[in-house]
Design an enzyme around this catalytic site. Structure first.
Site, PDB file in Angstrom:
ATOM      1  N   TYR A  86       0.333  28.334  -3.822  1.00  0.00           N
ATOM      2  CA  TYR A  86       1.070  27.367  -4.107  1.00  0.00           C
ATOM      3  C   TYR A  86       1.563  27.264  -5.689  1.00  0.00           C
ATOM      4  O   TYR A  86       2.530  27.121  -6.013  1.00  0.00           O
ATOM      5  CB  TYR A  86       0.830  25.982  -3.539  1.00  0.00           C
ATOM      6  CG  TYR A  86       1.787  24.965  -3.855  1.00  0.00           C
ATOM      7  CD1 TYR A  86       2.814  24.559  -2.897  1.00  0.00           C
ATOM      8  CD2 TYR A  86       1.472  23.826  -4.966  1.00  0.00           C
ATOM      9  CE1 TYR A  86       3.702  23.421  -3.275  1.00  0.00           C
ATOM     10  CE2 TYR A  86       2.387  22.977  -5.136  1.00  0.00           C
ATOM     11  CZ  TYR A  86       3.436  22.926  -4.166  1.00  0.00           C
ATOM     12  OH  TYR A  86       4.262  21.696  -4.781  1.00  0.00           O
TER      13      TYR A  86
ATOM     14  N   SER B 223       2.475  -9.777   1.917  1.00  0.00           N
ATOM     15  CA  SER B 223       1.160  -9.339   2.611  1.00  0.00           C
ATOM     16  C   SER B 223       0.947  -9.542   4.189  1.00  0.00           C
ATOM     17  O   SER B 223       2.140 -10.177   4.646  1.00  0.00           O
ATOM     18  CB  SER B 223      -0.098  -9.540   2.017  1.00  0.00           C
ATOM     19  OG  SER B 223      -0.366 -11.034   2.013  1.00  0.00           O
ATOM     20  N   LEU B 224      -0.021  -9.195   4.880  1.00  0.00           N
ATOM     21  CA  LEU B 224      -0.062  -9.524   6.143  1.00  0.00           C
ATOM     22  C   LEU B 224      -1.198 -10.575   6.530  1.00  0.00           C
ATOM     23  O   LEU B 224      -2.068 -10.569   5.676  1.00  0.00           O
ATOM     24  CB  LEU B 224      -0.531  -8.200   7.012  1.00  0.00           C
ATOM     25  CG  LEU B 224       0.565  -6.748   7.122  1.00  0.00           C
ATOM     26  CD1 LEU B 224      -0.228  -5.716   7.509  1.00  0.00           C
ATOM     27  CD2 LEU B 224       1.664  -7.356   7.891  1.00  0.00           C
TER      28      LEU B 224
ATOM     29  N   GLU C 246      -0.336   0.653  14.325  1.00  0.00           N
ATOM     30  CA  GLU C 246      -0.457   1.865  13.070  1.00  0.00           C
ATOM     31  C   GLU C 246      -1.572   1.548  12.426  1.00  0.00           C
ATOM     32  O   GLU C 246      -2.259   0.442  12.460  1.00  0.00           O
ATOM     33  CB  GLU C 246       0.728   1.675  12.199  1.00  0.00           C
ATOM     34  CG  GLU C 246       2.073   1.964  12.683  1.00  0.00           C
ATOM     35  CD  GLU C 246       3.020   1.580  11.404  1.00  0.00           C
ATOM     36  OE1 GLU C 246       2.760   1.284  10.533  1.00  0.00           O
ATOM     37  OE2 GLU C 246       4.352   1.813  11.897  1.00  0.00           O
TER      38      GLU C 246
ATOM     39  N   LYS D 145      -3.963   1.097   9.746  1.00  0.00           N
ATOM     40  CA  LYS D 145      -3.714   0.265   8.394  1.00  0.00           C
ATOM     41  C   LYS D 145      -4.639   0.925   7.237  1.00  0.00           C
ATOM     42  O   LYS D 145      -5.770   1.082   7.148  1.00  0.00           O
ATOM     43  CB  LYS D 145      -4.452  -1.209   8.543  1.00  0.00           C
ATOM     44  CG  LYS D 145      -4.238  -2.018   7.180  1.00  0.00           C
ATOM     45  CD  LYS D 145      -4.427  -3.464   7.225  1.00  0.00           C
ATOM     46  CE  LYS D 145      -3.835  -4.248   6.319  1.00  0.00           C
ATOM     47  NZ  LYS D 145      -4.356  -3.697   4.890  1.00  0.00           N
TER      48      LYS D 145
ATOM     49  N   ARG E 204       3.164  -2.588  -6.000  1.00  0.00           N
ATOM     50  CA  ARG E 204       3.393  -3.874  -5.426  1.00  0.00           C
ATOM     51  C   ARG E 204       3.104  -4.931  -6.452  1.00  0.00           C
ATOM     52  O   ARG E 204       3.813  -6.077  -6.709  1.00  0.00           O
ATOM     53  CB  ARG E 204       2.370  -3.898  -4.394  1.00  0.00           C
ATOM     54  CG  ARG E 204       2.383  -5.458  -3.600  1.00  0.00           C
ATOM     55  CD  ARG E 204       1.598  -5.507  -2.470  1.00  0.00           C
ATOM     56  NE  ARG E 204       1.903  -6.829  -1.884  1.00  0.00           N
ATOM     57  CZ  ARG E 204       1.283  -8.096  -2.125  1.00  0.00           C
ATOM     58  NH1 ARG E 204       0.167  -7.936  -3.286  1.00  0.00           N
ATOM     59  NH2 ARG E 204       1.338  -9.136  -1.592  1.00  0.00           N
TER      60      ARG E 204
ATOM     61  N   LYS F  16      -8.230  -6.212  11.857  1.00  0.00           N
ATOM     62  CA  LYS F  16      -8.961  -5.441  11.164  1.00  0.00           C
ATOM     63  C   LYS F  16     -10.206  -4.977  11.908  1.00  0.00           C
ATOM     64  O   LYS F  16     -10.603  -5.821  12.825  1.00  0.00           O
ATOM     65  CB  LYS F  16      -9.313  -6.337   9.813  1.00  0.00           C
ATOM     66  CG  LYS F  16      -8.358  -6.568   9.037  1.00  0.00           C
ATOM     67  CD  LYS F  16      -8.285  -5.620   7.742  1.00  0.00           C
ATOM     68  CE  LYS F  16      -7.734  -6.241   6.708  1.00  0.00           C
ATOM     69  NZ  LYS F  16      -8.528  -6.725   5.437  1.00  0.00           N
TER      70      LYS F  16
HETATM   71  S1  IVH Z   1       3.612  -3.077   7.111  1.00  0.00           S
HETATM   72  C1  IVH Z   1       4.993  -7.474   5.252  1.00  0.00           C
HETATM   73  N1  IVH Z   1       1.865  -1.337   7.936  1.00  0.00           N
HETATM   74  O1  IVH Z   1      -1.330  -3.695   4.040  1.00  0.00           O
HETATM   75  C2  IVH Z   1       4.117  -6.151   4.832  1.00  0.00           C
HETATM   76  N2  IVH Z   1       1.312  -2.244   5.927  1.00  0.00           N
HETATM   77  O2  IVH Z   1      -1.698  -6.769   3.581  1.00  0.00           O
HETATM   78  C3  IVH Z   1       4.433  -4.908   5.684  1.00  0.00           C
HETATM   79  N3  IVH Z   1      -0.620  -1.403   4.736  1.00  0.00           N
HETATM   80  O3  IVH Z   1       0.353  -4.466   1.310  1.00  0.00           O
HETATM   81  C4  IVH Z   1       3.660  -3.999   5.701  1.00  0.00           C
HETATM   82  N4  IVH Z   1      -1.175   0.039   6.273  1.00  0.00           N
HETATM   83  O4  IVH Z   1       0.613  -2.018   1.735  1.00  0.00           O
HETATM   84  C5  IVH Z   1       2.130  -2.170   6.855  1.00  0.00           C
HETATM   85  N5  IVH Z   1       0.689   0.522   8.727  1.00  0.00           N
HETATM   86  C6  IVH Z   1       0.943  -0.140   7.809  1.00  0.00           C
HETATM   87  C7  IVH Z   1       0.041  -0.429   6.614  1.00  0.00           C
HETATM   88  C8  IVH Z   1       0.462  -1.471   5.668  1.00  0.00           C
HETATM   89  C9  IVH Z   1      -1.578  -0.356   5.059  1.00  0.00           C
HETATM   90  C10 IVH Z   1      -0.863  -2.226   3.606  1.00  0.00           C
HETATM   91  C11 IVH Z   1       0.290  -2.532   3.112  1.00  0.00           C
HETATM   92  C12 IVH Z   1       0.497  -4.046   2.624  1.00  0.00           C
HETATM   93  C13 IVH Z   1      -0.858  -4.572   2.853  1.00  0.00           C
HETATM   94  C14 IVH Z   1      -0.847  -5.949   3.800  1.00  0.00           C
END
Ligand code: IVH
Length: 667
Positions: free
Chosen positions: A40, A86-87, A118, A120, A141, A317
Site C-alpha cells: 500500500y 453527551s449521553l 451499537e 459504545k 468535540r 455501560k
Molecule cells: S451516539 C447525542 N453512538 O459517547 C450523542 N455515541 O457520551 C449521540 N460514543 O460523545 C452520540 N460510541 O462520542 C453514539 N455508538 C455510539 C457511540 C457514541 C461512542 C461516544 C460519543 C459521545 C459519547 C456520549
C-alpha cells in the site's frame, strides 16, 4: 510486436488514486484488506512522486493529501453547527428498564419504539463536514459547543473518506468516534518506550494524542479508525431513521457502527449480556458499553432533549474492566499437569463486578516483558470471565523486589524443572499433593463428574491426611472419614457421598474428560467415547486413535501413553471396580439435513477442531461454508482472535455464534 505505450502521467495518477481509494475501502469499510501495508505504501509513494513531478495534477481529495506533510496549525477553535451532546448512562438493568418506561410513556400514542443497539466505542468524538461530497473540515468535540479544528490530521486517517461516494447531501456534518485497535496501541507504546517516552495509559488516550498531533504524518502512522454514529447537519432530504442513516453512511463510504435491532427492552438486556460474554472479548478495539437508540427519527423528534443529552438514546455501560493495584507478593501455583504458574498477589481491588486479589503472570517471559517487580503498581484487566491478568506496570516501586523463579515445587518441595526451550517451570513429582488437589478439583468439576460439595477445604484435608491418593479413592470414602474432617456436618457428608455415588453412572465421555489426560478436552472426549468403548481405549494404538476425527498425532500419543502405562491402566481398573459404568449412549442418527440452505463462515481459531473439520461437519449436515461474509451468510462462527470478519458480520447484521453455540447446533 508493437510495444505498449506507457500510460500518461494523468491516467496513471487517476488509476493510482482509484486503486488506493479501493484499498482504503477494503481496509476500513469491508475490513478485508487485500494488500500488505508495504504494498500500500508503495502505491502511495508512486502517486506522491507523480504528483510532485506534475503539480498541475494536484487534487484536494487525492489520497496523498492524507500525508501531505503540511503542519496542522494550532488547532483553531470551531463552533459546532449544533452542539455535540453527551449521553446519559445506565449501569444496571433496572436503569435501562426505567429509561425504556420513560421513552414509552413519552411516546404514548406515537407507538412503541424499536431500538438499535451499537457498541459504545471508547474513543473520542469527532465531527467531519463534507461539502459537495468533499471533506472540508474536521473538528474535535471540545466542550460540546466549540471544538478544535483538526482537518489536516483527519485527512491523514485512512478510514475517513476525503470524497464521499454515492449521492451525499450538499452539506453533511457526520459525527463519529475516532479510536485505535489494541494491536496498534501496543505497537505505539512499544515505540514510545524505545524512544524513552512514557507509554499511553489506554487506547483512548493514545487515539486522542494521535489526533491532536502537530504533524499529520504522526497521525497517519497511528492508523486511527473513524466510526460514524450520528450527524449534526444534513442539508438535503434527511433519512427517516437511524438504520437508514447507517445504510447511507455505507453508501457514502463512511465506516459506521455495527448494530443489533431489538424489538423491546428485554431483547436489549439479553443482547447486552450476550455482547459482553461472546462478542466483546473478541473485538479488536475497546468498547465500554452499548448505546441504545430509538430508531425512528419521528419518534426521536417527539422525545427531544434534556439540557445535556437526548432522551432517545442512552449508554448502557459495562463496569470498568481495568483497575490498578499494587503487587504485594508473588506466589506459585501448581496445575494438575505440574506446570508452575507465577501469580501476583495484589491489594484487593474492585474491577468488572468482582474483587480481585490474585492476578496471573503466566510465566517468566511474561514477567520479563512486563518488567514487573514486587511493590510496583500495575494495571489489571479482567476480560469477560477469564482470569485477570497484568497489562502493564503503571508505576515502578522505588525499592521493587525482583521476581525470581521457584527452586522447588510449592506443593511438594520437589525441585522445579525448567522445561527445555520453554518459559515454564514444572513439578515432575507424580505424587505431588498440589497436583493431586488440582486433579481432584478437575475430576469433580461440573463438566467432568459433577461432584458438587467437594470444596477446596475438603480436598485439602483429604489430601493432607493421605485419605485420598488418587481419584479412585473418592469412591472408597466413608461417612466416618468425612465427619472427621473440619467443618463437615452429617448432612453435608451424606450429600457428598450421594453425589459421589451418582457420579458412577456418568457417561464415558465425562469420565474420559475427568481423567485429565493431557490434550483431551470435552469435545475430544466426546468424539472418542462415541467411537471407542473402554476396552478398545485400553488397547488402541496411536494410529487407531488418530482415525477418529479431530484427533491429531499429539492427542493420539497422549491417549496411547495414558492407556498403555501401568498407572493409567490400574486407575481405570480401580474405577471400574468401584462401580463406574463408563457407558456411552448411542446418538440417534441425524434426521435429514439440518443445515440445508444455511451458509457458515468460520473466522478466528476454533479450540475444539480445525476450521476444515468444522466446514466438513457443516457440509455433512447439508450446509455450505464460505471464506467470506456476504448478505447470504447465515452465521459467522467466531473463534479465538476473530478479527476483521467479526466486525464485518456485525456491520452486515449477520448472526455471530461463539464456538460453543455452534457446537450446540450440531445434532
Ligand atoms: S451516539 C447525542 N453512538 O459517547 C450523542 N455515541 O457520551 C449521540 N460514543 O460523545 C452520540 N460510541 O462520542 C453514539 N455508538 C455510539 C457511540 C457514541 C461512542 C461516544 C460519543 C459521545 C459519547 C456520549
Amino acid at each position: 510486436m508493437s510495444e505498449r505505450k506507457p500510460p500518461s502521467p494523468k491516467s496513471e495518477v487517476r488509476a493510482l488514486r482509484a486503486e488506493i481509494r479501493e484499498h482504503d475501502r477494503r481496509y476500513y469499510l469491508l475490513d478485508s484488506p487485500t494488500l500488505s501495508d508495504t504494498e500500500y505504501d508503495r502505491l502511495v509513494a508512486r502517486l506522491q512522486a507523480l504528483e510532485a513531478a506534475h503539480p498541475e495534477l494536484d487534487a484536494p481529495d487525492s489520497p496523498t493529501q492524507r500525508v501531505g506533510g503540511g503542519l496542522s496549525s494550532d488547532f483553531k477553535p470551531v463552533k459546532h453547527a449544533a452542539p455535540m451532546l453527551s449521553l446519559d448512562n445506565a449501569y444496571e438493568e433496572a436503569d435501562i428498564r426505567a429509561w425504556d418506561e420513560r421513552v414509552r410513556k413519552n411516546l404514548g400514542a406515537f407507538g412503541a419504539p424499536a431500538y438499535l443497539v451499537e457498541p459504545k466505542i471508547d474513543g473520542l468524538s469527532c465531527a467531519l463536514t463534507y461539502e459537495d461530497g468533499l471533506l472540508v473540515r474536521a473538528a474535535t468535540r471540545g466542550d460540546g459547543e466549540t471544538g478544535e479544528e483538526v482537518t489536516a490530521n483527519a485527512r491523514a486517517i485512512r478510514s475517513i473518506p476525503l470524497r464521499l461516494s454515492g449521492k451525499p447531501p450538499k452539506r453533511l456534518e457526520v459525527r463519529g468516534e475516532v479510536s485505535m485497535t489494541f494491536e496498534v496501541f501496543d505497537a505505539v507504546n512499544e515505540a514510545e518506550k524505545l524512544a524513552g517516552r512514557e507509554p499511553f495509559v489506554n487506547p483512548r488516550n493514545c487515539a486522542a494524542g494521535s489526533l491532536r498531533q502537530k504533524d499529520p504524518r504522526v497521525t497517519a502512522s497511528r492508523r486511527l479508525r473513524f466510526t460514524a454514529h450520528s450527524y449534526g447537519v444534513w442539508d438535503g432530504v434527511e433519512p427517516a431513521s437511524h438504520s437508514e442513516f447507517l445504510g447511507l453512511c455505507r453508501e457514502f463510504g463512511i465506516p459506521s457502527n455495527p448494530y443489533e435491532r431489538c424489538a423491546d427492552i428485554d431483547a436489549v438486556v439479553a443482547y447486552h449480556r450476550r455482547f459482553r460474554e461472546a462478542l466483546m472479548p473478541k473485538l479488536a478495539y475497546a468498547v465500554d458499553g452499548l448505546v441504545v437508540k430509538v430508531d425512528s427519527f419521528a419518534q426521536r423528534r417527539r422525545l427531544g432533549f434534556t439540557a445535556r443529552s437526548p432522551r432517545w438514546a442512552i449508554a448502557f455501560k459495562y463496569p470498568a474492566q481495568q483497575a490498578t493495584s499494587v503487587v504485594k507478593a508473588v506466589e506459585f501455583s501448581v496445575g494438575r499437569t505440574g506446570a508452575i504458574t507465577p501469580v501476583a498477589k495484589v491489594e484487593p481491588v474492585f474491577c468488572a463486578g468482582v474483587t480481585i486479589s490474585s492476578v496471573t503472570l503466566h510465566n517468566f517471559s511474561e514477567i520479563a516483558r512486563l518488567g514487573v517487580r514486587v511493590g510496583d503498581r500495575v494495571l489489571i484487566e479482567r476480560a469477560g470471565e477469564v482470569i485477570p491478568k497484568v497489562v502493564k506496570v503503571m508505576e515502578k516501586a522505588k525499592k521493587g523486589v525482583d521476581i525470581v523463579p521457584p527452586k522447588n515445587c510449592p506443593g511438594c518441595r520437589a525441585p522445579a524443572v525448567k522445561e527445555e526451550g520453554l518459559v515454564a517451570y514444572r513439578c515432575d513429582n507424580p505424587s505431588c499433593p498440589a497436583q493431586l488437589r488440582r486433579t481432584l478439583e478437575h475430576f469433580a468439576s461440573r463438566p467432568a463428574m459433577d461432584v458438587a460439595g467437594l470444596g477446596d477445604s475438603a480436598v485439602d484435608q483429604l489430601v493432607a491426611r493421605g485419605i485420598v491418593k488418587d481419584v479412585a479413592d473418592l469412591y472408597a470414602l466413608t461417612k466416618e472419614q468425612l465427619l472427621d474432617l473440619e467443618l463437615f456436618a452429617a448432612k453435608k457428608a451424606d450429600n457428598l457421598l450421594e453425589r459421589i455415588a451418582a457420579s458412577k453412572s456418568k457417561t464415558l465421555d465425562r469420565v474420559l474428560f475427568a481423567l485429565g489426560i493431557r490434550h483431551v478436552g470435552e469435545k475430544t472426549a466426546e468424539i472418542l467415547a462415541e467411537r471407542f468403548d473402554i476396552d478398545r481405549l485400553l488397547n488402541a494404538s496411536v494410529k487407531d486413535f488418530q482415525s477418529a476425527p479431530d484427533v491429531g498425532p499429539v492427542v493420539a500419543e497422549s491417549l496411547q501413553a495414558f492407556f498403555s502405562c501401568s498407572a493409567g491402566r490400574a486407575l481405570v481398573a480401580r474405577l471400574q471396580a468401584a462401580g463406574l459404568t463408563m457407558k456411552q449412549p448411542q446418538k440417534k442418527a441425524a434426521a435429514g439435513s439440518p443445515f440445508a440452505g444455511m451458509t457458515f463462515v468460520f473466522t478466528g481459531e476454533l479450540s475444539s477442531c480445525t476450521r476444515e473439520d468444522a466446514e466438513e461437519k457443516v457440509k455433512s449436515l447439508g450446509g455450505k461454508s464460505s471464506g467470506s461474509i456476504s448478505g447470504k451468510t447465515s452465521f459467522v462462527v467466531a473463534g479465538e482472535a476473530a478479527g476483521s470478519k467479526l466486525g464485518k458480520a456485525l456491520t452486515l447484521g449477520v448472526k455471530v455464534l461463539t464456538e460453543d453455540e455452534f457446537k450446540r447446533m450440531l445434532p
